[in-house]
Design a protein around this motif. Structure first.
Motif, mmCIF file in Angstrom:
data_model
loop_
_atom_site.group_PDB
_atom_site.id
_atom_site.type_symbol
_atom_site.label_atom_id
_atom_site.label_comp_id
_atom_site.label_asym_id
_atom_site.label_seq_id
_atom_site.Cartn_x
_atom_site.Cartn_y
_atom_site.Cartn_z
ATOM 1 N N PHE A 76 0.879 -1.176 -0.007
ATOM 2 C CA PHE A 76 -0.135 -0.002 0.140
ATOM 3 C C PHE A 76 0.862 1.197 0.246
ATOM 4 O O PHE A 76 0.451 2.123 -0.709
ATOM 5 N N ASP A 77 1.680 1.421 0.829
ATOM 6 C CA ASP A 77 2.826 2.472 0.823
ATOM 7 C C ASP A 77 3.497 2.725 -0.248
ATOM 8 O O ASP A 77 3.736 3.888 -0.692
ATOM 9 N N LEU A 78 4.149 1.605 -0.956
ATOM 10 C CA LEU A 78 4.814 1.641 -2.357
ATOM 11 C C LEU A 78 3.521 2.161 -3.354
ATOM 12 O O LEU A 78 4.091 3.136 -4.218
ATOM 13 N N ALA A 79 2.460 1.719 -3.316
ATOM 14 C CA ALA A 79 1.456 2.256 -4.399
ATOM 15 C C ALA A 79 1.117 3.552 -4.066
ATOM 16 O O ALA A 79 0.896 4.254 -5.180
ATOM 17 N N ARG A 80 0.968 4.047 -2.987
ATOM 18 C CA ARG A 80 0.572 5.517 -2.918
ATOM 19 C C ARG A 80 1.619 6.472 -3.456
ATOM 20 O O ARG A 80 1.331 7.608 -4.005
ATOM 21 N N GLU A 81 3.007 5.883 -3.368
ATOM 22 C CA GLU A 81 4.015 6.651 -3.986
ATOM 23 C C GLU A 81 4.036 6.860 -5.298
ATOM 24 O O GLU A 81 4.205 7.773 -6.028
ATOM 25 N N TRP A 82 3.804 5.509 -5.876
ATOM 26 C CA TRP A 82 3.941 5.559 -7.420
ATOM 27 C C TRP A 82 2.568 6.129 -8.104
ATOM 28 O O TRP A 82 2.859 6.658 -8.987
ATOM 29 N N PRO B 212 9.204 0.111 2.872
ATOM 30 C CA PRO B 212 8.838 1.470 3.058
ATOM 31 C C PRO B 212 8.319 1.914 4.486
ATOM 32 O O PRO B 212 7.411 0.764 4.901
ATOM 33 N N PHE B 213 8.657 2.710 4.925
ATOM 34 C CA PHE B 213 7.881 3.248 6.327
ATOM 35 C C PHE B 213 7.232 4.622 5.903
ATOM 36 O O PHE B 213 7.871 5.657 5.656
ATOM 37 N N GLU C 134 16.104 6.789 7.068
ATOM 38 C CA GLU C 134 16.709 5.982 5.945
ATOM 39 C C GLU C 134 15.484 4.920 5.166
ATOM 40 O O GLU C 134 15.851 4.746 4.208
ATOM 41 N N PHE C 135 14.421 4.807 5.791
ATOM 42 C CA PHE C 135 13.326 3.877 5.248
ATOM 43 C C PHE C 135 11.866 4.552 5.096
ATOM 44 O O PHE C 135 10.963 3.901 4.593
ATOM 45 N N VAL C 136 12.123 5.833 4.611
ATOM 46 C CA VAL C 136 10.747 6.460 4.454
ATOM 47 C C VAL C 136 10.340 6.154 2.991
ATOM 48 O O VAL C 136 10.956 5.910 2.100
ATOM 49 N N ALA C 137 9.011 6.028 3.067
ATOM 50 C CA ALA C 137 8.211 5.552 1.753
ATOM 51 C C ALA C 137 8.745 6.054 0.458
ATOM 52 O O ALA C 137 9.133 5.277 -0.603
ATOM 53 N N PRO C 138 9.000 7.567 0.354
ATOM 54 C CA PRO C 138 9.393 8.073 -0.708
ATOM 55 C C PRO C 138 10.805 7.623 -1.335
ATOM 56 O O PRO C 138 10.826 7.233 -2.602
ATOM 57 N N LYS C 139 11.784 7.413 -0.366
ATOM 58 C CA LYS C 139 12.999 7.009 -0.707
ATOM 59 C C LYS C 139 12.929 5.587 -1.237
ATOM 60 O O LYS C 139 13.599 5.215 -2.502
ATOM 61 N N VAL C 140 12.123 4.573 -0.399
ATOM 62 C CA VAL C 140 12.258 3.381 -1.133
ATOM 63 C C VAL C 140 11.265 3.185 -2.438
ATOM 64 O O VAL C 140 11.746 2.473 -3.123
ATOM 65 N N ALA C 141 10.201 3.741 -2.470
ATOM 66 C CA ALA C 141 9.463 3.468 -3.802
ATOM 67 C C ALA C 141 10.295 4.315 -4.697
ATOM 68 O O ALA C 141 10.358 3.636 -6.055
ATOM 69 N N GLY D 172 10.039 -6.391 9.041
ATOM 70 C CA GLY D 172 9.519 -5.970 10.190
ATOM 71 C C GLY D 172 8.946 -4.566 10.272
ATOM 72 O O GLY D 172 9.847 -3.635 10.747
ATOM 73 N N ILE D 173 8.068 -3.931 9.504
ATOM 74 C CA ILE D 173 7.850 -2.553 9.407
ATOM 75 C C ILE D 173 7.604 -2.006 10.784
ATOM 76 O O ILE D 173 7.688 -0.984 11.385
ATOM 77 N N VAL D 174 6.791 -2.838 11.675
ATOM 78 C CA VAL D 174 6.569 -2.435 12.964
ATOM 79 C C VAL D 174 7.399 -1.811 13.952
ATOM 80 O O VAL D 174 7.520 -1.002 14.664
ATOM 81 N N PHE D 175 8.678 -2.284 13.815
ATOM 82 C CA PHE D 175 9.943 -1.725 14.315
ATOM 83 C C PHE D 175 10.056 -0.352 13.792
ATOM 84 O O PHE D 175 10.603 0.306 14.826
ATOM 85 N N MET D 176 9.862 -0.158 12.643
ATOM 86 C CA MET D 176 10.142 1.339 12.206
ATOM 87 C C MET D 176 9.133 2.259 12.986
ATOM 88 O O MET D 176 9.250 3.366 13.022
ATOM 89 N N GLU D 177 7.796 1.707 13.127
ATOM 90 C CA GLU D 177 6.926 2.355 13.845
ATOM 91 C C GLU D 177 7.192 2.623 15.117
ATOM 92 O O GLU D 177 7.088 3.783 15.764
ATOM 93 N N ALA D 178 7.640 1.775 15.966
ATOM 94 C CA ALA D 178 8.175 1.827 17.233
ATOM 95 C C ALA D 178 9.536 2.800 17.503
ATOM 96 O O ALA D 178 9.551 3.935 18.350
#
Length: 421
Positions: free
Chosen positions: A54-60, A217-218, A394-401, A325-331
């Motif tokens: 979902f996060d990748l799709a939102r960026e694309w 992505p985060f 380093e892992f925010v969605a725009p960079k990863v997408a 583990g995206i949940v680690f990013m959230e924490a």
């Protein structure tokens, strides 16, 4: 269960150096205008793999038309537009929960997904396809890619190729190993979400294709400042939170036993998520006399999840294995330190004693000791919080997408991609 001190993660096995393919000519602007995503799970179904999709799709979707071919459940609509993403859901058999799918459910997705996929591919000239999970989505992505000459990038999420908690894990079955190996060798690109997932793919499937690594992505959440009192926590409580599907792989029993070993009256554990292991874990909680310390809150919306995270003092996850583990990013973003196991993709960004405390799988004594250290060492606590808040950027969605988009463009402009068009 054998108890022992935590050991640092062992050095990763050496891998042969992968020769990089010659760089394609630079694209004049973004030449990717239509993208088809194939994933049997998409929010609100599934876990981290669906959220990442979902996060990748939102960026694309900011620069391209994005269609998602996924599965439905209960009253989820067969089609809807979400954040400019066209979501097509096909019917599947015998799915009983949002959190887990049976073998029959996944197999039926391949059949119903094929017919819908054919319809979509006939109506749209896709420049790129992104298939998530080698199984069950992999075969469908491969067939559509070959039938309609669409460059296909396969994303591996860890559990689709290696899950130590399941007898049906592909790495344990000769037949499924052959299926996964075939899919890995037929994809135009293979991307693993972590070094650990890449290593498992090489170890168990010996693919001919090179495997790249792009993290999940985060997406930065809204800023929330909830009151702890609204969740029933006192100011003196030390609140530990864990989030994820309540399945055997998460090994929540290790964390519950650690709470028992702590014997700290002010420690509270919040388990966010739902799944088939809830009844057994509630029985264990009652048996250990922890019913007043452990709160099962079940499935909740994203905003509510962040409200719980913002109210907690520590995040803990004692899984047998995590692909990433995206949940680690959230924490990390929320500003709470982490206790977790040392087996999985999280070791790409969590280092014992530097920004987290790691333990061997099943070692509840070490888990209890790590929690106690965070409770008693405010300097170390603050050090981990500060490190993680910086690291997560380093892992925010725009960079990863964007990393994925570069792969799509290069693949489209390669001789094989040009031949397909």
């Amino acid at each position: 269960m054998k108890k022992g001190k935590t050991v640092k993660t062992a050095k990763k096995p050496s891998l042969k150096t992968v020769k990089k393919k010659p760089a394609a000519a630079k694209s004049k602007g973004n030449s990717i205008k239509r993208i088809l995503i194939v994933n049997y799970e998409f929010p609100p179904l599934g876990g981290g793999g669906g959220v990442a999709t979902f996060d990748l799709a939102r960026e694309w979707a900011k620069t391209a038309k994005v269609d998602v071919l996924t599965s439905t459940f209960e009253d989820l609509p067969r089609f809807e537009v979400v954040n400019k993403i066209n979501v097509y859901r096909v019917p599947i058999l015998f799915r009983k929960s949002r959190d887990a799918a049976s073998f029959i459910s996944m197999a039926s997705y391949l059949v119903s997904g094929f017919f819908k996929g054919v319809s979509l591919c006939r109506a749209n000239k896709y420049d790129a396809m992104n298939t998530h999970f080698a199984v069950p989505s992999g075969p469908l992505g491969h067939i559509l890619s070959r039938f309609y000459s669409i460059p296909n990038t396969l994303s591996l999420h860890g559990g689709d190729i290696y899950d130590p908690s399941k007898k049906s894990s592909p790495h344990k079955s000769f037949l499924l190993r052959m299926v996964v190996k075939f899919i890995l060798n037929r994809a135009d690109r293979v991307i693993a979400q972590s070094q650990n997932t890449r290593e498992n793919a090489i170890k168990y499937y010996s693919p001919k294709n090179e495997i790249g690594v792009i993290p999940l992505p985060f997406r930065i959440p809204p800023v929330l400042k909830p009151s702890r009192k609204e969740f029933g926590f006192d100011k003196s409580d030390f609140v530990i939170i864990t989030i994820g599907r309540v399945v055997k792989r998460k090994s929540y029993d290790t964390l519950i036993r650690a709470i028992f070993e702590l014997r700290e009256s002010r420690v509270k554990l919040v388990i966010v998520g739902d799944g088939p292991e809830v009844p057994a874990l509630k029985n264990l909680t009652n048996y250990l006399g922890l019913s007043d310390k452990v709160n099962f809150v079940g499935f909740i919306a994203e905003d509510e999840k962040y409200r719980y995270l913002a109210s907690a003092d520590l995040f803990a996850l004692t899984s047998l294995h995590e692909g990433f583990g995206i949940v680690f990013m959230e924490a990390m973003y929320t500003g709470i330190p982490i206790v977790c196991t040392n087996h999985g993709g999280q070791t790409d960004f969590l280092t014992h004693g530097e920004n987290a405390l790691l333990l061997n799988v099943g070692d509840y004594d070490a888990c209890a000791a790590h929690i106690r250290r965070y409770m008693s060492d405010p300097h170390f606590y603050k050090k981990c919080v500060a490190f993680n808040r910086k690291k997560v950027n380093e892992f925010v969605a725009p960079k990863v997408a964007n990393q994925y988009m570069k792969e799509f463009v290069q693949l489209l402009q390669s001789p094989a991609g040009v031949a397909k068009r």
